[in-house]
Design an enzyme around this catalytic site. Structure first.
Site, PDB file in Angstrom:
ATOM      1  N   MET A 223       1.921   4.965   7.341  1.00 49.77           N
ATOM      2  CA  MET A 223       0.459   5.121   7.364  1.00 49.77           C
ATOM      3  C   MET A 223      -0.195   3.913   6.714  1.00 49.77           C
ATOM      4  O   MET A 223       0.294   3.378   5.722  1.00 49.77           O
ATOM      5  CB  MET A 223       0.065   6.390   6.618  1.00 49.77           C
ATOM      6  CG  MET A 223       0.436   7.616   7.396  1.00 49.77           C
ATOM      7  SD  MET A 223      -0.408   9.046   6.748  1.00 49.77           S
ATOM      8  CE  MET A 223       0.366  10.298   7.769  1.00 49.77           C
TER       9      MET A 223
ATOM     10  N   HIS B  78      -2.584   7.954   0.846  1.00 56.05           N
ATOM     11  CA  HIS B  78      -3.418   7.938  -0.363  1.00 56.05           C
ATOM     12  C   HIS B  78      -3.480   9.321  -0.999  1.00 56.05           C
ATOM     13  O   HIS B  78      -3.414   9.451  -2.218  1.00 56.05           O
ATOM     14  CB  HIS B  78      -4.856   7.513  -0.016  1.00 56.05           C
ATOM     15  CG  HIS B  78      -4.991   6.132   0.539  1.00 56.05           C
ATOM     16  ND1 HIS B  78      -5.434   5.891   1.824  1.00 56.05           N
ATOM     17  CD2 HIS B  78      -4.776   4.911  -0.011  1.00 56.05           C
ATOM     18  CE1 HIS B  78      -5.482   4.591   2.035  1.00 56.05           C
ATOM     19  NE2 HIS B  78      -5.081   3.964   0.945  1.00 56.05           N
TER      20      HIS B  78
ATOM     21  N   SER C 173      -4.440   2.094   6.463  1.00 56.14           N
ATOM     22  CA  SER C 173      -5.844   2.101   6.898  1.00 56.14           C
ATOM     23  C   SER C 173      -6.018   1.189   8.108  1.00 56.14           C
ATOM     24  O   SER C 173      -6.851   1.438   8.974  1.00 56.14           O
ATOM     25  CB  SER C 173      -6.754   1.626   5.767  1.00 56.14           C
ATOM     26  OG  SER C 173      -6.528   2.401   4.605  1.00 56.14           O
ATOM     27  N   ARG C 174      -5.205   0.139   8.174  1.00 55.67           N
ATOM     28  CA  ARG C 174      -5.318  -0.818   9.285  1.00 55.67           C
ATOM     29  C   ARG C 174      -4.843  -0.236  10.615  1.00 55.67           C
ATOM     30  O   ARG C 174      -5.160  -0.787  11.667  1.00 55.67           O
ATOM     31  CB  ARG C 174      -4.546  -2.101   8.973  1.00 55.67           C
ATOM     32  CG  ARG C 174      -5.206  -2.978   7.915  1.00 55.67           C
ATOM     33  CD  ARG C 174      -4.479  -4.306   7.773  1.00 55.67           C
ATOM     34  NE  ARG C 174      -5.087  -5.196   6.787  1.00 55.67           N
ATOM     35  CZ  ARG C 174      -4.811  -5.183   5.485  1.00 55.67           C
ATOM     36  NH1 ARG C 174      -3.932  -4.325   5.001  1.00 55.67           N
ATOM     37  NH2 ARG C 174      -5.410  -6.027   4.667  1.00 55.67           N
TER      38      ARG C 174
ATOM     39  N   GLN D 242      -8.393 -10.529  -2.756  1.00 57.79           N
ATOM     40  CA  GLN D 242      -7.025 -10.394  -2.266  1.00 57.79           C
ATOM     41  C   GLN D 242      -6.907 -10.602  -0.756  1.00 57.79           C
ATOM     42  O   GLN D 242      -5.839 -10.416  -0.184  1.00 57.79           O
ATOM     43  CB  GLN D 242      -6.421  -9.055  -2.684  1.00 57.79           C
ATOM     44  CG  GLN D 242      -6.960  -7.843  -1.952  1.00 57.79           C
ATOM     45  CD  GLN D 242      -6.471  -6.562  -2.601  1.00 57.79           C
ATOM     46  OE1 GLN D 242      -6.874  -6.228  -3.707  1.00 57.79           O
ATOM     47  NE2 GLN D 242      -5.602  -5.823  -1.922  1.00 57.79           N
TER      48      GLN D 242
HETATM   49  P1  AMP Z   1      -4.648   0.449   0.046  1.00 58.20           P
HETATM   50  O1  AMP Z   1      -5.865   1.328   0.151  1.00 58.20           O
HETATM   51  O2  AMP Z   1      -4.004   0.151   1.345  1.00 58.20           O
HETATM   52  O3  AMP Z   1      -4.873  -0.748  -0.831  1.00 58.20           O
HETATM   53  O4  AMP Z   1      -3.560   1.321  -0.720  1.00 58.20           O
HETATM   54  C1  AMP Z   1      -3.851   1.973  -1.917  1.00 58.20           C
HETATM   55  C2  AMP Z   1      -2.571   2.590  -2.456  1.00 58.20           C
HETATM   56  O5  AMP Z   1      -2.050   3.505  -1.493  1.00 58.20           O
HETATM   57  C3  AMP Z   1      -1.468   1.556  -2.718  1.00 58.20           C
HETATM   58  O6  AMP Z   1      -0.753   1.933  -3.892  1.00 58.20           O
HETATM   59  C4  AMP Z   1      -0.606   1.683  -1.496  1.00 58.20           C
HETATM   60  O7  AMP Z   1       0.729   1.318  -1.694  1.00 58.20           O
HETATM   61  C5  AMP Z   1      -0.717   3.165  -1.217  1.00 58.20           C
HETATM   62  N1  AMP Z   1      -0.389   3.457   0.181  1.00 58.20           N
HETATM   63  C6  AMP Z   1      -0.964   2.956   1.292  1.00 58.20           C
HETATM   64  N2  AMP Z   1      -0.355   3.418   2.407  1.00 58.20           N
HETATM   65  C7  AMP Z   1       0.658   4.214   1.978  1.00 58.20           C
HETATM   66  C8  AMP Z   1       1.676   4.972   2.630  1.00 58.20           C
HETATM   67  N3  AMP Z   1       1.790   5.002   3.953  1.00 58.20           N
HETATM   68  N4  AMP Z   1       2.552   5.659   1.854  1.00 58.20           N
HETATM   69  C9  AMP Z   1       2.467   5.629   0.508  1.00 58.20           C
HETATM   70  N5  AMP Z   1       1.536   4.932  -0.163  1.00 58.20           N
HETATM   71  C10 AMP Z   1       0.644   4.237   0.549  1.00 58.20           C
END
Ligand code: AMP
Length: 284
Positions: free
Chosen positions: A184, A37, A186-187, A61
């Site tokens: 990476m 992020h 969050s899970r 979602q």
């Molecule tokens: P999320 O909080 O998982 O919904 O992700 C929010 C944004 O961060 C989305 O655009 C994801 O694709 C991006 N994101 C999450 N993990 C990664 C990662 N390891 N590398 C690059 N972008 C990420």
């Protein structure tokens, strides 16, 4: 960093930015922020005067109620990280603010949502597109940065922006990985030590596909057999949901790689669903 929950506060701030003739780049997230992020925020800072981050675990979602309940939430740490990254505004709406009673609109980006996660998580991509259309209308960003980790989401959003004539530049960012290669997420916080170790099989499959592709293996069936063998070794902790070789444009499965292709994979490690992908581009 300004922390807004109300739509009105966000709108007034945004109007001031317009008056100043300045630009906004937007990074939508579900919080529990990690280096992936933060990389998107740094990219956003490069392309606009101000960065807006949203932190919202969007119930629309989640196709699995258990996943929604267990989704990690770390608001305090997230705000510290946003401050460190010079984020101008963090928008933290509530469910009642985004989905007041009577809400009934949904955005379905039909074709590119048919495959990969779209085939296994009913309503997921519609939920993503719907919340992002709302957030785009609220934040009115000049650009928005998304990770390639959620490759299908990026394809869906690019399509939605084009189809609905939204004046927003969509910027993709490469996947950010842990030192050992795990993408990476969050899970990942939810993985036990043993599961964290087992999760590496996902990255091993990415590396193996990339290597075989570069050595000239462009037949999808052969690549999928190899992937199956890699996962077969870890069946006790890891269960493969899908592994596909598809077009990087339409996301439809291909038999033979001719144009830009994608290897995309989703697997459950313990109860945690992980995804990863790599672009296989013949022109490289
Ligand atoms: P999320 O909080 O998982 O919904 O992700 C929010 C944004 O961060 C989305 O655009 C994801 O694709 C991006 N994101 C999450 N993990 C990664 C990662 N390891 N590398 C690059 N972008 C990420």
């Amino acid at each position: 960093v300004k922390k807004f929950q109300n739509i009105q506060d966000l709108r007034s701030w945004r109007a001031e930015i317009d008056n100043a003739g300045e630009t906004v780049a937007f990074v939508p997230t579900m919080g529990s922020l990690h280096e992936g992020h933060l990389a998107l925020m740094r990219k956003a800072k490069e392309i606009a005067h101000h960065v807006v981050v949203s932190i919202y675990v969007n119930p629309l979602q989640f196709d699995n109620p258990d996943d929604l309940v267990k989704y990690p939430r770390n608001e305090k740490d997230d705000l510290i990280k946003c401050r460190q990254e010079n984020v101008a505004v963090v928008f933290l709406p509530t469910d009642a603010i985004l989905y007041p009673s009577g809400f009934q609109t949904s955005i379905n980006v039909s074709e590119v949502s048919k495959w990969l996660c779209g085939a296994y998580r009913p309503g997921h991509l519609e939920g993503v597109a719907t919340v992002l259309a709302k957030l785009f209308n609220l934040v009115r960003p000049n650009s928005a940065v998304f990770g390639e980790k959620d490759f299908q989401q990026l394809v869906v959003i690019r399509r939605m922006v084009k189809d609905l004539n939204m004046e927003i530049e969509i910027v993709g960012h490469p996947i950010v990985r842990e030192a050992d290669g795990l993408a990476m997420s969050s899970r990942n916080q939810r993985l036990s030590k043993e599961e964290r170790e087992a999760a590496l099989v996902v990255y091993r499959s990415i590396q193996a596909v990339e290597e075989a592709f570069e050595k000239g293996e462009h037949d999808a069936a052969n690549l999928l057999v190899m992937i199956g063998e890699i996962f077969a070794k870890r069946t006790s902790t890891v269960s493969l949901e899908y592994a596909e070789i598809c077009s990087a444009k339409t996301l439809e499965a291909v038999d033979y790689i001719q144009g830009p292709a994608l290897y995309a994979v989703a697997a459950y490690v313990g109860g945690v669903r992980l995804i990863d992908n790599v672009v296989l581009d013949i022109s490289h």
